[in-house]
Structure formats: C-alpha cells, structure tokens
Design an enzyme around this catalytic site. Sequence first.
Site, PDB file in Angstrom:
ATOM      1  N   ARG A  49     -85.622  18.015 -13.739  1.00 61.87           N
ATOM      2  CA  ARG A  49     -84.698  17.540 -14.634  1.00 61.87           C
ATOM      3  C   ARG A  49     -84.293  18.500 -15.644  1.00 61.87           C
ATOM      4  O   ARG A  49     -83.434  18.621 -16.384  1.00 61.87           O
ATOM      5  CB  ARG A  49     -85.164  16.263 -15.652  1.00 61.87           C
ATOM      6  CG  ARG A  49     -85.423  15.147 -14.583  1.00 61.87           C
ATOM      7  CD  ARG A  49     -85.779  13.987 -15.468  1.00 61.87           C
ATOM      8  NE  ARG A  49     -85.952  12.857 -14.752  1.00 61.87           N
ATOM      9  CZ  ARG A  49     -86.199  11.627 -15.169  1.00 61.87           C
ATOM     10  NH1 ARG A  49     -86.498  11.505 -16.506  1.00 61.87           N
ATOM     11  NH2 ARG A  49     -86.171  10.532 -14.193  1.00 61.87           N
ATOM     12  N   ASP A 160     -79.093   3.952 -28.067  1.00 58.23           N
ATOM     13  CA  ASP A 160     -80.030   4.733 -27.018  1.00 58.23           C
ATOM     14  C   ASP A 160     -80.045   6.083 -27.597  1.00 58.23           C
ATOM     15  O   ASP A 160     -79.119   6.558 -28.416  1.00 58.23           O
ATOM     16  CB  ASP A 160     -79.256   4.609 -25.615  1.00 58.23           C
ATOM     17  CG  ASP A 160     -80.452   5.100 -24.717  1.00 58.23           C
ATOM     18  OD1 ASP A 160     -80.813   3.993 -23.813  1.00 58.23           O
ATOM     19  OD2 ASP A 160     -80.678   6.321 -24.318  1.00 58.23           O
TER      20      ASP A 160
END
Length: 288
Positions: A49, A160
């Site tokens: 990632r 979020d």
Amino acid sequence: MGAPATAASPERGREFAFTATDHRTISTMVYDEVGILLPDGKMQLVYGRLAPRVRACGLSSVADYIVAIGDDAEERAKAIDALTTNHTSFFRESHHFDDFGTRMWPSLSERLAKGGRVRLWSAACSSGEEPYTWLMAALGSDRTAAQRLLGRDFKLLATDVSASVLATAREGRYSKATLATVPGALRTAWVKGQGDLLTVDPMLRDAIAFRPLNLLGEWPIKGRFDAICCRNVMIYFDEPTKARLQSRLADRLEVGGMLYIGHSERLVGGVEKRFENVGRTAYLKVSA
Ligand SMILES: C[S@@+](CC[C@H](N)C(=O)[O-])C[C@H]1O[C@@H](n2cnc3c(N)ncnc32)[C@H](O)[C@@H]1O
C-alpha cells in the site's frame, strides 16, 4: 521493476527497501494517529500500500519516506489513507436497515413530519455505500414522500478518516456492478444514468453531510443522534481503543437510540450496561 533487492530490502523483487524496523515505525505511527493495528504479519500489506506513495514522492526506500512524512502532514495523511481498508458494499448486513426501518423509522418519520429533528450518523462510512443504503432503505421508493421528509430537519452525518473514499462518497458515482446489490425498486427510484457508471440521486446526496473525522480524535459534533452505524471499523482496533470509542458513541446517542456494529464486533469495557441487545449486533440505548 526498479532497483534490485539490497541488504536493506531482503525480500527479493521489492522495488523499494523495506525493513522490519520500517514496518514497526509505520505501524506505531498509524496506531498512534488512527488506532489501526498493523502487526508484523501485515508487513507485505503495508509495503504494497505504501510503495505507490514512495514512488509518487520520487524516493527510493520506505526509510526515506518515513523521514519525509515526519515533517509533511499532508503526505502523512496520504500514507494513513493508503493504509486504511475500505471494503464496503450496498446493503451490507442489511438486517440493520431492516431493524431500523421497523423499530425506528416509523416514529422518526412521524417526528420529522411534525417538525421535529432527526439525526443519524454513519461513522466510518468508507466510500458511501452505507449511508446511501441507510437512506434508500428507510425512505423506500416513494420519491415524493421522501422529498417531503428530507426537506424537514433531517441530517445524516457520514464520516471517515480517509479523504479518498470520502471523495467517492461525495460524488455518489458507482459502477453498475457495485450497485447490483441494491434492490430493483430502490435502484429504479434512486439511481440515475446509463452504462457502467451510475449516479445516486442528488436528493439523497444532499441529505448526507460527508465529513472527514478521525474516530480517535476530537468530534466537533453538537447534539445527539437517534441512531449510529459504526460497522466494521472496530475490528482494526485493540480492546482499549474499542472500549473508549464505544463509550463515546454511547454518549452521543439519545436514550432510545440504536447503535449498529459490524457482524464480528461486540460491545466491550462495560458499555454493554447502557444497551439492550435487541437484534444481531443491534443495540438499543437504555440508560444514559
Ligand atoms: C471496512 S470499512 C467499513 C465501511 C462501512 N462501515 C461498512 O461496514 O461497510 C472501514 C472504514 O473505517 C475507516 N477508518 C479506519 N480507522 C478510522 C478512524 N480512526 N477514524 C475514522 N475512520 C476510520 C477506514 O478509512 C474505512 O473506510
């Protein structure tokens, strides 16, 4: 592929040097900022990632990237964003929306119609499928009735920590495949467009306030909610973080309000006493 593996990158085939020490530095930073646990077993995931970020910054090792994010808050936020897991879907664990529709919505919609206030919170909403599902499921396919209710004192807050998923959520554009789990009548009522990329009706979009929010940080939120979905995020947290978060969520709920959590999550740390378990991972707040 880039440079060959070196002494600092014992894993063959990695484009950038990445050591166990680098991994621990990253996982400590992520834990301290957003509570997500990244044990040693997640080293490959972390590398996968972060590698695009290391490349985008023109650096040649994760160690250099760690130095760079030390004094670049914007890039650090991008690193954290990249390390969040955002899996979600429309009508995921739909028993929660069934429960809300029968237990809560009849009285809440009546309250709205009489001029009262209704507040819902999708905490850790990812790319928006959860809050859009919640609205579609509650409102049904009668657009005229829905418009009347949404024009009242109604707000669904959707938050979020990841800026990239929030951007998708705000756009409200999803592939046909992503929308396939929306029941036909609701799709007809609330999804616009043709081809592979479809758009959720702006009437729903405008009823949702999408905001960045770290569940571990300060919550600039006034008032209490009638229901909160906080699903499939606590699985990434340790017990003390879960306990603290759940207690704060309970504080933010009206007595008589509902808390919905993910299928593999449970209430911990004593907060259970403030709730009655009334359905599958569905909790009614019974005491302040
Ligand atoms: C697996 S998704 C769950 C999405 C949705 N609630 C569902 O159940 O389908 C988890 C989300 O939690 C978010 N997240 C992780 N840590 C967070 C934190 N500390 N504060 C806010 N959001 C966080 C991630 O960015 C991700 O979008």
